[in-house]
Design an enzyme around this catalytic site. Structure first.
Site, PDB file in Angstrom:
ATOM      1  CB  SER A 275      -1.207   6.412   3.977  1.00 62.54           C
ATOM      2  OG  SER A 275      -1.690   5.300   4.719  1.00 62.54           O
ATOM      3  CG  ASP A 276      -0.305   1.968  -1.093  1.00 63.63           C
ATOM      4  OD1 ASP A 276      -1.005   1.071  -0.579  1.00 63.63           O
ATOM      5  OD2 ASP A 276       0.166   1.882  -2.244  1.00 63.63           O
ATOM      6  CD1 TRP A 277      -3.415  -1.714   4.359  1.00 66.65           C
ATOM      7  CD2 TRP A 277      -3.910   0.045   3.093  1.00 66.65           C
ATOM      8  NE1 TRP A 277      -4.774  -1.459   4.495  1.00 66.65           N
ATOM      9  CE2 TRP A 277      -5.100  -0.382   3.732  1.00 66.65           C
ATOM     10  CE3 TRP A 277      -3.983   1.157   2.260  1.00 66.65           C
ATOM     11  CZ2 TRP A 277      -6.330   0.235   3.548  1.00 66.65           C
ATOM     12  CZ3 TRP A 277      -5.206   1.784   2.073  1.00 66.65           C
ATOM     13  CH2 TRP A 277      -6.360   1.330   2.713  1.00 66.65           C
ATOM     14  N   GLY A 278       1.152   1.047   4.774  1.00 72.82           N
ATOM     15  CA  GLY A 278       2.544   0.978   5.203  1.00 72.82           C
ATOM     16  C   GLY A 278       3.426   2.035   4.597  1.00 72.82           C
TER      17      GLY A 278
END
Length: 742
Positions: free
Chosen positions: A263-266
């Protein structure tokens, strides 16, 4: 003694038992990776499996210490190895040995049009990541340049899916040759920073497959990339980090991806979707992806405690987590569990040489009236360098690509080092930008000044009257809402009143050279009043040395634009429609009505008064090249055939230089609307004065195909086609026709 013999005997028996026991298959790297994966998986508890699926710190995820399985450590790229952060915070860790080599931004790499440079770039970057014991490099970025307002365009490879594909593949191969996984990003449709966390993109399947997916597909199927990062935005109503269509149907189903989806962060929002829709490894939840976060929140991640509870209750079958763990274990065995991976190197002078050569090949000479460049050193006494970007650090800022560089040679330093012995090099600030807001991720040295804009301009103009050359170094920078993650540009114009300054300099000195430091196109209302224009990109540690080499002629420029530079923002299709639904979206909904007509595909359809200022593939040289006629090895072909195209190129000038020969294909009549032409081949050739070389291209059915939404298939439609050979998208030197038979 008797008791001692008994103890010794027991010990010897125990040693013998250990000696004959077979090691776990997962530790035996002579076994196939898939056998090792299954062996390790069979030994893990449910809790250990779930732990592998989410972060344990800002940039690491846990291993299984009980089984000797190591942690996974990520590092931001794609232009250098990011400095260490505190375990649980975005703040720098304060190490003194984590200063990296800063490589040119990927727009510059794309401007080299040189796959060999992409391979060297990836290998050097992989060596630095390996030395720092990172096993996943978060790059390259291959999202398409749809609008010049996108704050993150400088991290990507331009507007054309074919060019981006041809450069992403060797970059990935170079990184992974070092035992480090490349992580191609951001999958998919992350073509703007404005509203990036929520915008839901709608587009035709044709645009998706022809424009926005090819570089990702090439990364997976040709580059064999080991990991891929989802994006923040939504597509078809689902967030892209847990998107059934993108991750399960296309990435794994159609392309056969066997790596890890990170995932991208957040960017994760839902446990059930994250469980079922293709995500393997979750990072940065309870954070905005850049600064805000909740400390020690890892048990609260979507693929953490709540995932475990659903697995234990039987609401989610264990096979779901097993699939994720298989992908993560496969990543481990390809990287940290591979005892044959090389050791790597860090802050290596050889890496500086790679960075410099990429910068030299990527810098683009856009305009050169009256052969103002190269600077004639034997005829000058004084050069004036003007502009904040001549002294401003560009390796820091911009968001997650910000670097703690080992060194950075500024344009002013590079010019003084090269010219200072033969001429006086004086400097005037000319303009000033405000210091950016302080960030926990990086520190930008302050260039704050109390002098007024009028005072700075007057000083520069007065000095310009007395100089033999004026080298203006301006453009954009890494401040917010420029070339920076987290927000798009608010204007197509140059910031900080640079246009007024350039016009004033050009009025008093005809030898005014404008160097644009940027990752985006900008308006240039002064273009017809300056002598030369150079696109200088963000060139990393060796920026100043590379720029000085090009301006003085030590290096003959050979860079070509990887995107179209238009005179006005309205000349880009996403803005020509004057529809907020097309950009930036309305109520988090955005419709790509520009469809497949992005960049030169749109410019080609416009009238002459709306032609680009500088077209895709454009770039001048200090020498000249003559093209021969394109020769085809056949006039007819079927979908099973290949077609060879040959063309000769000759250096007709007085100095050595490299030319990028570009091949475009035009479908003269098709059932569906198609671009007038599309890039399907290119070759960069170095030629000595008077030297000729024959360049060969091979076309097949994929070079002629379009994506048919109704059939959900690539179609090579029989009919007449034309090959166009050129030095740019508009400078076509030769044409030849052929027919595709049923």
């Amino acid at each position: 003694m008797k008791n001692m013999r008994h103890v010794l005997g027991v010990t010897l028996l125990w040693v013998a038992a250990v000696t004959v026991a077979q090691p776990p298959v997962y530790l035996d790297d002579t076994k196939p990776v898939e056998d090792r994966v299954e062996d390790a998986l069979s030994r893990m508890t449910l809790e250990e499996k779930v732990a592998l699926c989410h972060a344990q710190s800002k940039f690491s995820s846990p291993g299984v210490p009980r089984l000797g399985l190591p942690e996974n450590w990520m590092t931001d790229g794609p232009h250098g190895i990011r400095s260490e952060l505190l375990w649980d915070e975005w703040s720098p860790a304060g190490w003194t040995n984590d200063s990296c080599m800063a490589f040119p931004a990927l727009t510059c790499l794309a401007a080299t049009w040189n796959p060999d440079m992409a391979l060297r770039y990836g290998r050097a970057l992989g060596e630095e990541a390996r030395y720092r014991n990172k096993n996943v490099l978060l790059g390259p970025g291959v999202n398409i340049y749809r609008t010049p307002l996108n704050g993150r365009n400088f991290e990507y490879m331009g507007e054309d899916p074919y060019l981006a594909s041809e450069l992403a593949v060797p970059y990935i191969q170079g990184v992974q040759s070092c035992g480090v996984a490349a992580c191609v990003k951001h999958f998919a449709l992350n073509n703007q920073e404005k509203d990036r966390h929520y915008v839901d993109v709608e587009l035709s399947d044709r645009a998706l497959y022809e424009i926005y997916l090819p570089a990702f597909q090439a990364a997976v199927q040709r580059g064999k990339v080991w990991s891929i990062m989802g994006s923040f935005n939504r597509y078809q109503g689902q967030y892209c980090c847990h998107n059934q269509r993108l991750l399960n149907d296309i990435l794994r189903g159609e392309w056969g991806f066997d790596g890890v989806v990170i995932s991208d962060w957040g960017a994760v929002h839902n446990t059930l979707e994250a469980a079922y829709n293709g995500l393997d490894l979750e990072f940065g939840s309870l954070t905005d992806g850049m600064e805000f976060s909740v400390d020690n929140a890892y048990d609260d991640y979507y693929l953490s405690r709540r995932f475990l509870e659903l697995l234990k209750s039987g609401s989610i079958p264990e096979s779901v987590v097993d699939g994720k763990v298989r992908n993560i274990l496969r990543l481990m065995f390809r990287t940290t569990m591979n005892r044959n991976r090389p050791y790597g190197s860090f802050k290596n002078r050889a890496h500086g040489e790679v960075a410099r050569q990429i910068a030299e090949e990527g810098i683009v000479l856009l305009q050169n009236r009256d052969n103002v460049l190269p600077i004639q050193l034997e005829k000058i006494r004084k050069i004036l360098v003007v502009g904040e970007n001549a002294i401003k650090m560009m390796t820091v800022g911009g968001g997650s690509s910000s670097l703690k560089a080992w060194y950075e040679v500024s344009p002013l330093e590079g010019l003084r080092a090269r010219i200072g012995d033969v001429a006086e090099v004086v400097y005037a600030r000319g303009y000033a930008s405000p210091d950016p807001p302080k960030s926990v991720m990086y520190t930008i040295p302050s260039l704050q000044t109390d002098r007024s804009a009028d005072d700075l301009l007057a000083e520069a103009v007065a000095l310009a009257r007395e100089a033999d050359y004026v080298i203006f170094v301006g453009g954009l920078n890494k401040n917010g809402h420029q070339d920076c993650e987290g927000g798009d540009r608010k204007s197509y114009s140059l910031p900080y009143d640079q246009d007024r300054l350039i016009e004033a300099l050009a009025e008093v000195n005809p030898r005014t050279v404008v160097v644009l430091v940027s990752g985006n196109s900008v308006a240039m209302p002064w273009a017809d009043r300056v002598g030369a224009i150079v696109e200088g990109w963000y060139c990393g540690s060796e920026a100043g040395n590379a720029l000085a080499a090009v301006l003085t002629g030590d290096v003959n420029p050979s860079g070509k634009l990887p995107f179209t530079m238009c005179e006005r923002l309205e000349d880009y299709h996403a803005h020509a429609l004057n529809d907020s639904l097309v950009y930036p979206g309305v109520n988090h909904r955005e419709v790509y009505k520009d469809d497949i007509f992005v960049g030169y595909r749109w410019s080609d359809k416009q009238k002459k008064d709306r032609r680009p200022l500088f077209c895709f593939g454009h770039g001048l040289s200090y020498t000249t090249f003559e093209y021969g006629k394109a020769v085809l090895d056949r006039k007819q072909m079927t979908a099973a055939d290949s077609l060879r195209v040959r063309v000769s190129v000759k250096n007709t000038g007085s100095r050595a230089g490299a030319e990028v020969v570009q091949l475009y294909v035009s479908d003269l009549k098709s059932s569906l609307p198609r671009p007038i032409k599309e890039l399907k081949g290119f070759s960069k050739v170095m030629l000595q004065p008077g030297e000729s070389r024959e360049v060969e291209f091979v076309l097949d059915r994929t070079s002629l195909s379009y994506f048919d939404d109704a059939k959900h298939a690539w179609v090579a439609e029989p009919g007449h086609f034309e090959v166009l050979i050129g030095a740019s998208a508009e400078d076509i030197r030769s044409r030849a026709g052929f027919e595709l038979k049923p």
